[in-house]
Write a protein that holds these residues in place. Structure first.
Motif, short mmCIF file in Angstrom:
data_model
loop_
_atom_site.label_atom_id
_atom_site.label_comp_id
_atom_site.label_asym_id
_atom_site.label_seq_id
_atom_site.Cartn_x
_atom_site.Cartn_y
_atom_site.Cartn_z
N ALA A 1 0.82 -1.21 0.00
CA ALA A 1 0.00 0.00 0.00
C ALA A 1 0.86 1.26 0.00
CB ALA A 1 -0.94 0.00 1.21
N HIS A 2 2.08 1.16 0.54
CA HIS A 2 2.98 2.31 0.61
C HIS A 2 4.11 2.22 -0.43
CE1 HIS A 2 1.45 4.33 4.27
NE2 HIS A 2 1.07 3.10 4.63
N SER A 3 3.95 1.29 -1.39
CA SER A 3 4.96 1.11 -2.45
C SER A 3 6.34 0.82 -1.88
CB SER A 3 5.01 2.36 -3.35
OG SER A 3 3.76 2.60 -3.95
N ILE A 4 6.36 -0.03 -0.85
CA ILE A 4 7.61 -0.45 -0.22
C ILE A 4 7.84 -1.92 -0.52
CG2 ILE A 4 8.87 -0.69 1.96
CD1 ILE A 4 7.00 1.40 3.15
N VAL A 5 9.09 -2.32 -0.70
CA VAL A 5 9.45 -3.73 -0.84
C VAL A 5 10.30 -4.12 0.35
CG1 VAL A 5 10.64 -5.45 -2.24
CG2 VAL A 5 9.36 -3.61 -3.36
#
Length: 358
Positions: free
Chosen positions: A312-316
C-alpha cells in the motif's frame, strides 16, 4: 496501426494512408456478410471432426456461458500462434465474433509481414483487427508491460480481454515463483477470471493442455505462426519450456503441470483466508496517519498484514527486514522503527504505522 514509444501510444498511418482510431471498430464488410463467412467457415471446419474431438470448443462455450452476458463485444489477444489461433477458431465455432488485438514486440523484422497476414486473416473472418509494434521492448517484462498498456486502451468498451494461456503456462508461472522464493500467498499464477487496471481478463484455456490445442488446429487444417523467440534460450520462459519441465517430467515419471496448477489454487485459497483474518484489524487515526493494532494475530497473519501494508505504501521488504518487523511484533517490542527508502515503519507494543522519513 498504433505505435508504442516511451510509455505512450501514437497513431500512425496504416496502408493506404488511412489513420485509424483503435477505439472505433473497423467495418471490413457489413454484418450480414460477416455472419455468412463465419457460418461457411464453421460448416467447412466441422466436416469430419468427430464429436469427441470438440473438447476445446466445448471448453470455450461453457466458459462464455458462465461469464459473458453478450452486452459488450470480446477482445482477443491474438498473436497468430497455436494457442491464440485455437481460441479464435473455437470462438467462431461458438458463433462468437471476437475483435482481435495484436502486439508485435519488434524483435524480428519478419514480424511486420506476419502482422499484415493476421490483418488479412481477420478481414476474411470479419473480425475487427487492431495492432501495434513495440519499439523499445528488449526484455520479457518490458514486452509484457507494453502489451498490457496497449490492451487497456480499449476498455471499458469491451466485456473482457481474452487470452489463450494454457495449463503449461500456468505451471511455468507457479514453478518460477517457487524458485524465486515467493511467499506462500503469492505462489498462485494466472486465474481464469481476473482484473487489471479496470480491465477484465478471461483465460478460458487455463486448464487445457497445449497438445489439445495442437490437435484442434491439426483436425481443422489450421496453420499457426511460429515465433522463434518462443524457443530462444535467451528467454527464461523458453528455457523452462524446452529444458526444465521436460527434465522434471522425465525424472518424476509423470507430468507435473496439474499439481502445480493445484498449488496455485491452494495459494489463492490461503490468500483469501488470510485477507479475511486481517480485514478486522483495528485502525486508529494518529498524528502520522493510520495506526494498526496487531494484537491477537498469529505469525502468518502478521506477515500477511505487513506485506499488504508495504504494498500500500509502495515499499518492498527484504526478508531480513520483514523478519525483524515480525519479531518486534511478536515480542511486543516498544519504540522500534526501520527506514526503507524514504519510509519509516514503526512497531510499538504490537501496533504499527508508516510515515515519511525526514
Amino acid at each position: 496501426m498504433i505505435s508504442y514509444k516511451g510509455g505512450s501510444f501514437q497513431k500512425i498511418a496504416s496502408q493506404g494512408g488511412e489513420t485509424r482510431n483503435v477505439l472505433k471498430s473497423r467495418n471490413h464488410q457489413d454484418s450480414d456478410k460477416s455472419a455468412n463467412r463465419q457460418k461457411e467457415y464453421t460448416e467447412i471446419m466441422m466436416q469430419g471432426v468427430a464429436p469427441q474431438n470438440r473438447h476445446v470448443t466445448s471448453v470455450a462455450q461453457e466458459f462464455l456461458s458462465v461469464h459473458w452476458d453478450r452486452r459488450k463485444p470480446l477482445l482477443l489477444g491474438y498473436s497468430g500462434g497455436p494457442d491464440s489461433k485455437a481460441l479464435l477458431y473455437a470462438l467462431l465455432e461458438c458463433n462468437v465474433t471476437p475483435h482481435l488485438v495484436h502486439v508485435d514486440h519488434g524483435w524480428r523484422e519478419e514480424s511486420r509481414k506476419e502482422t499484415l497476414e493476421l490483418q488479412e486473416e481477420a478481414r476474411k473472418l470479419g473480425c475487427p483487427f487492431f495492432s501495434t509494434r513495440l519499439e523499445n521492448a528488449r526484455k520479457e517484462d518490458e514486452a509484457r508491460e507494453g502489451r498490457y498498456a496497449f490492451f487497456v486502451t480499449f476498455f471499458p468498451k469491451y466485456a473482457s480481454l481474452l487470452l489463450a494461456h494454457t495449463l503449461e503456462d500456468l505451471a511455468e508461472t507457479v514453478l518460477k515463483r517457487i524458485l524465486e522464493g515467493a511467499h506462500l500467498c503469492n505462489l498462485g499464477g494466472m486465474q481464469p477470471v481476473s482484473k487489471q487496471n479496470g480491465m477484465a481478463i478471461w483465460r478460458p484455456f487455463l486448464r487445457v493442455k497445449k497438445r489439445d490445442l495442437f490437435e484442434f488446429l491439426q483436425e481443422r487444417g489450421l496453420p499457426a505462426l511460429n515465433d522463434p523467440t518462443n524457443a530462444d534460450p535467451a528467454f527464461l520462459r523458453a528455457r523452462m519450456r524446452k529444458e526444465i519441465f521436460p527434465l522434471i517430467n522425465q525424472w518424476f515419471g509423470k507430468e507435473i503441470y496439474q499439481n502445480l496448477a493445484l498449488l496455485s489454487e491452494r495459494s489463492y485459497e490461503l490468500k483469501k483466508y488470510l485477507d479475511s483474518r486481517i480485514s478486522s484489524v483495528p485502525e486508529y487515526k494518529g498524528p502520522w496517519g493510520a495506526i494498526f493494532e496487531l494484537k491477537g494475530l498469529g505469525l502468518l497473519e502478521i506477515r500477511h498484514f505487513l506485506l499488504k501494508l508495504a504494498k500500500a505504501h509502495s515499499i518492498v521488504f527484504t526478508r531480513p527486514v520483514l523478519n525483524t518487523l515480525i519479531h518486534w511484533v511478536l515480542s511486543q517490542e516498544t519504540s522500534k522503527h526501520l527506514v526503507v527508502k524514504n519510509k519509516k515503519i514503526y512497531i510499538d507494543n504490537q501496533r504499527t504505522w508508516v510515515c515519511t522519513a525526514i
